[in-house]
Design an enzyme around this catalytic site. Structure first.
Site, PDB file in Angstrom:
ATOM      1  N   HIS A 119      -7.789  -5.534  -0.490  1.00  0.00           N
ATOM      2  CA  HIS A 119      -6.663  -4.757   0.005  1.00  0.00           C
ATOM      3  C   HIS A 119      -6.254  -5.274   1.384  1.00  0.00           C
ATOM      4  O   HIS A 119      -7.082  -5.636   2.211  1.00  0.00           O
ATOM      5  CB  HIS A 119      -7.048  -3.279   0.098  1.00  0.00           C
ATOM      6  CG  HIS A 119      -5.873  -2.366   0.282  1.00  0.00           C
ATOM      7  ND1 HIS A 119      -5.045  -2.006  -0.768  1.00  0.00           N
ATOM      8  CD2 HIS A 119      -5.374  -1.757   1.386  1.00  0.00           C
ATOM      9  CE1 HIS A 119      -4.091  -1.203  -0.308  1.00  0.00           C
ATOM     10  NE2 HIS A 119      -4.266  -1.047   0.992  1.00  0.00           N
ATOM     11  N   ASP A 132      -9.769  -4.886  -4.886  1.00  0.00           N
ATOM     12  CA  ASP A 132      -9.065  -3.810  -4.192  1.00  0.00           C
ATOM     13  C   ASP A 132      -9.305  -2.501  -4.929  1.00  0.00           C
ATOM     14  O   ASP A 132      -9.244  -2.447  -6.168  1.00  0.00           O
ATOM     15  CB  ASP A 132      -7.572  -4.126  -4.138  1.00  0.00           C
ATOM     16  CG  ASP A 132      -6.733  -3.059  -3.448  1.00  0.00           C
ATOM     17  OD1 ASP A 132      -7.311  -2.142  -2.833  1.00  0.00           O
ATOM     18  OD2 ASP A 132      -5.498  -3.155  -3.518  1.00  0.00           O
ATOM     19  N   SER A 150       0.832  -1.197   0.000  1.00  0.00           N
ATOM     20  CA  SER A 150       0.000   0.000   0.000  1.00  0.00           C
ATOM     21  C   SER A 150       0.872   1.256   0.000  1.00  0.00           C
ATOM     22  O   SER A 150       1.595   1.498  -0.970  1.00  0.00           O
ATOM     23  CB  SER A 150      -0.957  -0.037   1.200  1.00  0.00           C
ATOM     24  OG  SER A 150      -1.992   0.898   1.033  1.00  0.00           O
TER      25      SER A 150
END
Length: 551
Positions: A513, A483, A387
């Site tokens: 995610h 995601d 991320s």
């Protein structure tokens, strides 16, 4: 490891036993020679390198008569009674059913070894308190007792009890029909029954079993939302657990960022338990203008020179730490046989762009300069993260390329990175909703916090989606299909590929995610970790001819 006749009630993994004790640390220790000697006391589990329970440790009050009894006859049973709940037939669509109980328990057959030396007693007391206080916002340390501690310690006898046998029962609706399973989940959809419900979902995830619907007795407020069948069941359970725990700990309060970090750490603590034990774990600190940079070094084979992965945790540039990603880094170190070095970079909003990026670049430089003392091959350093950590990894590689001179980053691992591309309305509506792991609103907030006062949204080091990506090292993309950031990860991969960069991309249908955080229960997460370890081993063992890289 069963109590009773049905194998379906057995523990699936050693992690089930560890989690049960962590959840319910107060146990009964019953002397085998004379069952009239029994004491309730807090315990901890000691495990081997593979995570298998090998001993129970704890302490008695020195005046307890069971201490003398165990000194003469050390055989004992330690009984842990975990969460349990009665289910009334009033919850069943078929009210002719009998009532049912769901419960969890384990019994350890042990041989108790009493420990009287002050150093061991001190260690047992400190380890227990540290464990019990670890997820508290204002945690207490035993050292705060000051002079009163000596009196406490004098009245205690510690023990270590090697485990000879484990029997356990996790009776959590495995023998119920699909309809009854759904009715039971509806009945347990209450805050005070959450622990039992979590075990039912946990064991259901092993078999892909999901709740079907709510029973007729459920009110609209308590009704259980039907699981999104497109997510892997274990991951759906993970998302629900994370959101429920976050809501419970925040208790409807508007928390500041330090408070939000405390909650995030507490929520994820149980998901970092278990996994491989690494031979050596060290910490180092780098002095930096934006604040000290803490490094955590996982070395699976001290005394040898080996490749390294420098890893940057995610968290929207504003949350998480080395601790939230501790297990993931251990998994990489053990799976790839390389050193893994975590970087605890400065967080927004206190430290917006470019603070974290400058710290990451400084950390890579420092690691390369001190590679020999760290047991690292300076020509075989990969940089990776998830991320926000994926953003920082790619930006650091771009910065190193543009700076000129020796280059240290020999490979990139980008786990569902945030690269600064706008997210279209269709994607926001499909996988950025409130029930999703990463919502569109959260992503907007994180991006604004990290950007701070920066006015150029096309700065390639802030938003690498706008960068010239030629001449970058081999890059692995780990993409979760469900995601919010999946489209920009696929776009970034295509941009690198078109620029001639050696890229590999793994897409995981049924994953969302942050799915790597669920490695304790998710098949997809474990597969992604294996895929990454395989890729790292292949790419970091190939000799480079590029003279720009360190030698």
């Amino acid at each position: 490891m069963t109590i009773g006749r049905k194998n379906i009630f057995r523990a699936h993994t050693d992690a089930d036993i560890r989690q049960l004790v962590a959840q319910t640390p107060l146990a009964w220790i019953v002397s085998a020679a004379d069952a009239t000697y029994a004491t309730p006391l807090p315990i901890q589990i000691e495990c081997d390198n593979a995570g298998r329970p090998i001993a129970v440790v704890g302490h008695f009050a020195r005046a307890n008569p069971q201490v003398t009894q165990l000194a003469d006859a050390p055989q004992a049973h330690i009984l842990v009674m975990g969460p349990q709940s009665y289910i009334s037939p009033s919850w069943f669509r078929d009210r002719t059913q009998a009532p049912t109980w769901n419960f969890t328990c384990a019994m350890f057959t042990v041989r108790v070894e009493l420990e009287h030396d002050a150093e061991t007693i001190g260690k047992r007391l400190k380890d227990l308190i540290d464990d019990m206080e670890s997820d508290r916002p204002n945690r207490w340390a035993i050292e705060e007792m000051g002079g009163r501690y000596e009196g406490l310690a004098r009245g205690v006898v510690a023990f270590r009890a090697p485990i000879e046998d484990i029997r356990s029962t996790f009776k959590v609706s495995q023998d119920e029909s699909d309809t009854e399973f759904a009715d039971i989940l509806a009945a347990l959809d209450r805050p005070y029954r959450k622990a039992v419900r979590d075990w039912i979902l946990r064991f259901g995830a092993h078999t892909g079993r999901q709740p079907e619907s709510t029973g007729p007795g459920a009110s609209s407020a308590a009704a259980h939302e039907v699981v999104d069948s497109e997510l892997e069941p274990a991951l759906d359970y993970f998302v629900q657990a994370i959101k429920a725990d976050s809501h419970r700990l925040s208790a409807g309060r508007e928390l500041d960022w330090p408070g939000r970090r405390i909650v995030a750490e507490q929520v994820r603590r149980r998901w970092t338990l278990g996994g491989p034990t690494i031979a050596q774990r060290l910490e180092r600190t780098i002095v930096h203008p934006w604040g000290d940079i803490r490094l955590r070094i996982y070395d699976p084979e001290p005394g040898t020179i080996k490749p390294a992965l420098v890893y940057l945790h995610g968290g929207g540039w504003a949350l998480f730490s080395l601790d939230t990603h501790d297990r993931l880094m251990r998994e990489y170190a053990a799976g790839a046989g390389i050193t893994v070095i975590g970087v605890d970079y400065a967080l927004a909003p206190e430290h917006p762009y470019p603070a974290a990026l400058e710290q990451v670049c400084a950390a890579v430089e420092w690691i390369a300069a001190h590679a020999e003392s760290l047991g690292v091959d300076a020509t075989r350093i990969a940089l990776g993260g998830d991320s926000a950590g994926g953003n920082l990894s790619l930006a650091a590689a771009l910065h190193e390329r543009d700076r000129g001179g020796k280059r240290h980053i020999a490979a990139l691992v980008l786990n569902y990175g945030a690269f600064g591309a706008p997210v279209d309305a269709e994607t926001r509506d499909a996988v950025g909703r409130e029930k999703d792991m990463l919502t569109a609103a959260e992503m907007d907030e994180f991006s604004a916090l990290y950007r701070g006062d920066a006015t150029d949204n096309t700065d390639p080091l802030l938003a690498p989606i706008h960068a010239d990506v030629a001449d970058l090292p081999p890059t692995l993309f780990i993409v979760a299909e469900r995601d919010l950031l999946a489209p920009e990860n696929l776009e970034m991969r295509q941009r690198l590929k078109s620029a001639g960069v050696n890229t590999t991309c793994h897409i995981y249908p049924g994953a969302m995610h942050s799915f790597l955080e669920a490695m304790a229960i998710s098949r997809l997460a474990r597969q992604a970790i294996t895929d990454t370890c395989t890729w790292l081993t292949g790419n970091l063992c190939t000799e480079r001819e590029d003279s720009d890289f360190a030698n």
